[in-house]
Design a protein around this motif. Structure first.
Motif, PDB file in Angstrom:
ATOM      1  N   TYR A 216      17.596 -35.104  13.763  1.00 32.40           N
ATOM      2  CA  TYR A 216      16.426 -34.249  13.575  1.00 32.40           C
ATOM      3  C   TYR A 216      16.727 -32.861  14.138  1.00 32.40           C
ATOM      4  O   TYR A 216      17.789 -32.628  14.728  1.00 32.40           O
ATOM      5  N   GLY A 217      15.783 -31.949  13.940  1.00 30.83           N
ATOM      6  CA  GLY A 217      15.902 -30.594  14.467  1.00 30.83           C
ATOM      7  C   GLY A 217      14.832 -30.324  15.514  1.00 30.83           C
ATOM      8  O   GLY A 217      13.762 -30.955  15.526  1.00 30.83           O
ATOM      9  N   ILE A 218      15.118 -29.368  16.403  1.00 33.53           N
ATOM     10  CA  ILE A 218      14.176 -28.979  17.459  1.00 33.53           C
ATOM     11  C   ILE A 218      13.968 -27.468  17.408  1.00 33.53           C
ATOM     12  O   ILE A 218      14.927 -26.696  17.369  1.00 33.53           O
ATOM     13  N   GLN A 219      12.703 -27.059  17.405  1.00 31.75           N
ATOM     14  CA  GLN A 219      12.357 -25.648  17.510  1.00 31.75           C
ATOM     15  C   GLN A 219      12.109 -25.303  18.983  1.00 31.75           C
ATOM     16  O   GLN A 219      11.802 -26.157  19.799  1.00 31.75           O
ATOM     17  N   GLY A 220      12.250 -24.039  19.319  1.00 30.62           N
ATOM     18  CA  GLY A 220      11.932 -23.604  20.671  1.00 30.62           C
ATOM     19  C   GLY A 220      13.179 -23.344  21.513  1.00 30.62           C
ATOM     20  O   GLY A 220      14.297 -23.252  21.018  1.00 30.62           O
ATOM     21  N   GLU A 221      12.961 -23.266  22.832  1.00 23.15           N
ATOM     22  CA  GLU A 221      14.031 -22.937  23.775  1.00 23.15           C
ATOM     23  C   GLU A 221      13.934 -23.848  24.989  1.00 23.15           C
ATOM     24  O   GLU A 221      13.101 -24.751  25.034  1.00 23.15           O
ATOM     25  N   ASN A 222      14.811 -23.597  25.982  1.00 21.04           N
ATOM     26  CA  ASN A 222      14.838 -24.423  27.206  1.00 21.04           C
ATOM     27  C   ASN A 222      14.876 -25.917  26.864  1.00 21.04           C
ATOM     28  O   ASN A 222      14.125 -26.725  27.410  1.00 21.04           O
ATOM     29  N   ILE A 223      15.779 -26.262  25.976  1.00 23.31           N
ATOM     30  CA  ILE A 223      15.848 -27.644  25.482  1.00 23.31           C
ATOM     31  C   ILE A 223      16.677 -28.510  26.428  1.00 23.31           C
ATOM     32  O   ILE A 223      17.729 -28.093  26.914  1.00 23.31           O
ATOM     33  N   SER A 224      16.188 -29.711  26.671  1.00 20.14           N
ATOM     34  CA  SER A 224      16.969 -30.710  27.409  1.00 20.14           C
ATOM     35  C   SER A 224      16.789 -32.057  26.737  1.00 20.14           C
ATOM     36  O   SER A 224      15.815 -32.285  26.012  1.00 20.14           O
ATOM     37  N   LEU A 225      17.770 -32.957  26.962  1.00 16.15           N
ATOM     38  CA  LEU A 225      17.777 -34.261  26.310  1.00 16.15           C
ATOM     39  C   LEU A 225      17.925 -35.368  27.340  1.00 16.15           C
ATOM     40  O   LEU A 225      18.566 -35.200  28.368  1.00 16.15           O
ATOM     41  N   GLN A 226      17.340 -36.518  27.023  1.00 15.98           N
ATOM     42  CA  GLN A 226      17.546 -37.761  27.772  1.00 15.98           C
ATOM     43  C   GLN A 226      17.762 -38.872  26.753  1.00 15.98           C
ATOM     44  O   GLN A 226      17.228 -38.819  25.637  1.00 15.98           O
ATOM     45  N   ILE A 227      18.532 -39.897  27.114  1.00 19.11           N
ATOM     46  CA  ILE A 227      18.782 -41.001  26.193  1.00 19.11           C
ATOM     47  C   ILE A 227      18.818 -42.321  26.957  1.00 19.11           C
ATOM     48  O   ILE A 227      19.319 -42.402  28.077  1.00 19.11           O
ATOM     49  N   LEU A 228      18.234 -43.351  26.341  1.00 14.36           N
ATOM     50  CA  LEU A 228      18.304 -44.729  26.835  1.00 14.36           C
ATOM     51  C   LEU A 228      18.642 -45.630  25.651  1.00 14.36           C
ATOM     52  O   LEU A 228      18.131 -45.418  24.543  1.00 14.36           O
ATOM     53  N   SER A 229      19.455 -46.635  25.886  1.00 11.75           N
ATOM     54  CA  SER A 229      19.864 -47.541  24.805  1.00 11.75           C
ATOM     55  C   SER A 229      19.670 -48.986  25.232  1.00 11.75           C
ATOM     56  O   SER A 229      19.852 -49.331  26.397  1.00 11.75           O
ATOM     57  N   ASP A 230      19.288 -49.810  24.269  1.00 13.30           N
ATOM     58  CA  ASP A 230      19.371 -51.259  24.431  1.00 13.30           C
ATOM     59  C   ASP A 230      19.900 -51.841  23.130  1.00 13.30           C
ATOM     60  O   ASP A 230      20.307 -51.106  22.229  1.00 13.30           O
ATOM     61  N   GLU A 231      19.930 -53.149  23.027  1.00 13.59           N
ATOM     62  CA  GLU A 231      20.552 -53.782  21.862  1.00 13.59           C
ATOM     63  C   GLU A 231      19.770 -53.553  20.579  1.00 13.59           C
ATOM     64  O   GLU A 231      20.319 -53.686  19.483  1.00 13.59           O
ATOM     65  N   SER A 232      18.481 -53.195  20.682  1.00 14.55           N
ATOM     66  CA  SER A 232      17.667 -53.082  19.477  1.00 14.55           C
ATOM     67  C   SER A 232      17.233 -51.664  19.155  1.00 14.55           C
ATOM     68  O   SER A 232      16.831 -51.386  18.017  1.00 14.55           O
ATOM     69  N   GLU A 233      17.319 -50.742  20.136  1.00 14.21           N
ATOM     70  CA  GLU A 233      16.743 -49.417  19.899  1.00 14.21           C
ATOM     71  C   GLU A 233      17.355 -48.372  20.821  1.00 14.21           C
ATOM     72  O   GLU A 233      17.819 -48.671  21.920  1.00 14.21           O
ATOM     73  N   ILE A 234      17.355 -47.124  20.328  1.00 13.15           N
ATOM     74  CA  ILE A 234      17.772 -45.973  21.122  1.00 13.15           C
ATOM     75  C   ILE A 234      16.557 -45.070  21.300  1.00 13.15           C
ATOM     76  O   ILE A 234      15.852 -44.757  20.331  1.00 13.15           O
ATOM     77  N   SER A 235      16.296 -44.661  22.534  1.00 10.65           N
ATOM     78  CA  SER A 235      15.191 -43.748  22.823  1.00 10.65           C
ATOM     79  C   SER A 235      15.746 -42.421  23.312  1.00 10.65           C
ATOM     80  O   SER A 235      16.631 -42.377  24.166  1.00 10.65           O
ATOM     81  N   ILE A 236      15.222 -41.331  22.740  1.00 11.19           N
ATOM     82  CA  ILE A 236      15.636 -39.975  23.106  1.00 11.19           C
ATOM     83  C   ILE A 236      14.409 -39.198  23.541  1.00 11.19           C
ATOM     84  O   ILE A 236      13.362 -39.237  22.874  1.00 11.19           O
ATOM     85  N   LEU A 237      14.516 -38.491  24.644  1.00  2.00           N
ATOM     86  CA  LEU A 237      13.431 -37.642  25.151  1.00  2.00           C
ATOM     87  C   LEU A 237      13.872 -36.184  25.051  1.00  2.00           C
ATOM     88  O   LEU A 237      14.919 -35.803  25.573  1.00  2.00           O
ATOM     89  N   ASN A 238      13.059 -35.361  24.367  1.00  3.49           N
ATOM     90  CA  ASN A 238      13.340 -33.932  24.231  1.00  3.49           C
ATOM     91  C   ASN A 238      12.333 -33.133  25.054  1.00  3.49           C
ATOM     92  O   ASN A 238      11.121 -33.375  24.966  1.00  3.49           O
ATOM     93  N   ARG A 239      12.841 -32.189  25.824  1.00  6.37           N
ATOM     94  CA  ARG A 239      11.964 -31.202  26.466  1.00  6.37           C
ATOM     95  C   ARG A 239      12.279 -29.843  25.841  1.00  6.37           C
ATOM     96  O   ARG A 239      13.444 -29.441  25.740  1.00  6.37           O
TER      97      ARG A 239
END
Length: 507
Positions: free
Chosen positions: A195-218
């Motif tokens: 996907y794409g992100i608009q804006g500035e001061n971007i940061s990312l977080q990621i967590l994974s398990d066997e069924s799903e990946i979660s990403i946090l965008n600031r």
């Protein structure tokens, strides 16, 4: 985890080790053995740019760091001495090794970093260094167009015990794009744009398990700070959720799980806030720590758990003061739950705090609701996995049936082949015997021929000898004839002379 943050190590004896780089580029550490009492600062190395820490379960401290000379180095403590080696030296003098991260798979240490140009260009290269304790293998993974005001351009998460999930962000002009790839069976999968992100001061977080990946965008867009949550399931289906937005400055978000519940926490106006994901959306933001006037910072931490005899690596909030108060996200949500449970006990309940009780009951109801939804979600994921496994079993059974059918055909063909082979062997044996007989006759013929040749040669020699004797006799006969002629002539002459003599005597 990001190496720009200091590191803490809470060891088995409840000592706190602190590692950081000062303004002079010195990699330092000290230890707090008692509350508020620290050892002196000790220098590990100088001219250090960034570092990251990994603690093995036996308590062995491993540090990987880069310096201004372009070296990627490793060190560990043995007998209270730091011992290290150079793992890699950059090829270009105009780039720096930044954004160090470590993941361990089996006996290999996977080290990730960015090669960022020193000439202020917007170009960087994401690198992967695999080290088995003896040899290093370094590969360039991806060129990245750098965005301004971004501390981390990529994140890596361990999925299970052998796979890695990686996301990275790159500037594509009108927006920042987030890409995904994974490390499976010692190979990287092709890139996938998420996907794409608009804006500035971007940061990312990621967590994974066997069924799903979660990403946090600031991100920050038009003075509004935004937290967004993106999920991708095992089928590649992507979903997005708004976590929180505010006009206040929002910093240091952390994505984590506790008791199979997904949480997000962040710092805002000097306090710690968090929200819970119920599988369909995020709940209201709740304040854990309203702020005591002492600034909170995000640290990386390695925490030894005596109960499980294991090392847990996570991000925490810390008040950087002598006493060093540590706020561990999973612990303060547990504490909130315990407070709620205590308020549910009539003996612990105070009538002077009805609002607190109602608030905590709402929190507990929300948490229970989240647990139920997560269980439903996990049950759905398990059913999906069960269906996939059932399809796999059916395909496997079909393949087994096909293999058995092919095996029967193969056995029939093999039987026919054996018969043909046996007949061929018999024919071959008969031919061999005939060839042997023919060879025997040929040998006899050759022998006779040889004897004939020898006899012929003997006859030729005899003829030659007879010819030579004939020639000699012929020559002898010619000589005799010549001699005879001569004698006859002489005789004739003598005879004539005698006649003459007689005639003369008569006269």
């Amino acid at each position: 985890m990001n190496s720009v943050y200091p590191w803490l190590y809470l060891d088995y004896a409840d000592n706190i080790w602190k590692f950081w780089v000062n303004d002079n580029g010195e990699l330092l550490y000290n230890i707090m053995y008692e509350e508020g009492k620290w050892t002196k600062e000790n220098v590990i190395d100088k001219d250090v740019l960034e570092f990251t820490v990994y603690i093995q379960e036996v308590g062995k401290i491993n540090i990987v760091y880069s310096n201004y000379r372009g070296e990627l180095k490793y060190c560990t403590m043995r007998h209270k001495q730091w011992i290290g080696k150079i793992l890699y030296t950059r090829e270009s003098d105009r780039s720096q090794i930044q954004n160090l991260k470590i993941q361990i798979i089996g006996k290999n240490m996977h080290i990730f970093y960015m090669l960022i140009s020193e000439d202020a260009t917007d170009h960087g290269i994401l690198m992967h260094c695999k080290w088995n304790g003896r040899e290093t293998a370094v590969n360039a993974l991806q060129d990245i167009i750098l965005l301004p005001n971004v501390e981390e351009y990529y994140k890596v998460s361990l999925r299970g015990t052998e796979n890695l999930d990686m996301i990275f962000i790159t500037d594509e002009g009108n927006e920042a794009s987030v890409y995904y790839c994974s490390f499976q069976k010692n190979q990287w999968t092709p890139l996938k744009r998420l996907y794409g992100i608009q804006g500035e001061n971007i940061s990312l977080q990621i967590l994974s398990d066997e069924s799903e990946i979660s990403i946090l965008n600031r991100s920050k867009e038009n003075s509004v700070y935004i937290l967004d949550h993106v999920t991708m399931d095992i089928n590649g289906v992507i979903k997005g959720f708004r976590v929180y937005d505010t006009n206040n400055k929002l910093i240091e978000p952390i994505l984590f799980t506790e008791s199979n519940i997904l949480y997000c926490c962040w710092l805002e106006q000097g306090g710690i806030f968090y929200s819970i994901f119920d599988g369909e959306g995020w709940g209201d933001a709740m304040c854990i720590e309203s702020g005591s006037g002492v600034p909170l910072q995000k640290y990386n931490a390695c925490i030894f758990h005596k109960k499980y005899n294991s090392i847990d690596e996570r991000e925490v909030y810390v008040t950087d003061e002598t006493d060093l108060s540590i706020y561990i996200p999973s612990e303060f949500v547990k504490r909130t739950k315990n407070i709620s449970e205590d308020h549910g006990n009539e003996e612990a309940f105070s009538l002077s705090q009805p609002n607190d009780k109602i608030k905590n009951i709402k929190i507990e109801l929300h948490r229970t609701k989240v647990i139920n939804k997560n269980l439903d979600k996990k049950l759905s994921a398990l059913n999906m996995q069960l269906q996939k496994k059932q399809r796999f079993i059916e395909e496997y059974e079909e393949n087994i049936s096909k293999v058995l059918k092919d095996k029967r055909k193969l056995e029939e063909n093999y039987k026919a082949y054996l018969e043909v082979h046996e007949n061929s062997q018999k024919e071959l044996q008969s031919i061999k015997e005939k060839l042997l007989e023919e060879k025997s006759r040929t040998d006899i013929t050759e022998k006779r021929l040889q004897e004939t040749e020898e006899y012929k040669e003997s006859l030729e020699n005899q003829v030659k000898k007879f010819e030579e004797e004939k020639n000699m006799l012929q020559k002898e006969m010619e000589r005799k004839v010549q001699e005879n002629i001569r004698l006859q002539q002489e005789l004739e002459m003598e005879k004539n002379q005698s006649i003459m003599d007689r005639l003369l005597r008569r006269k």
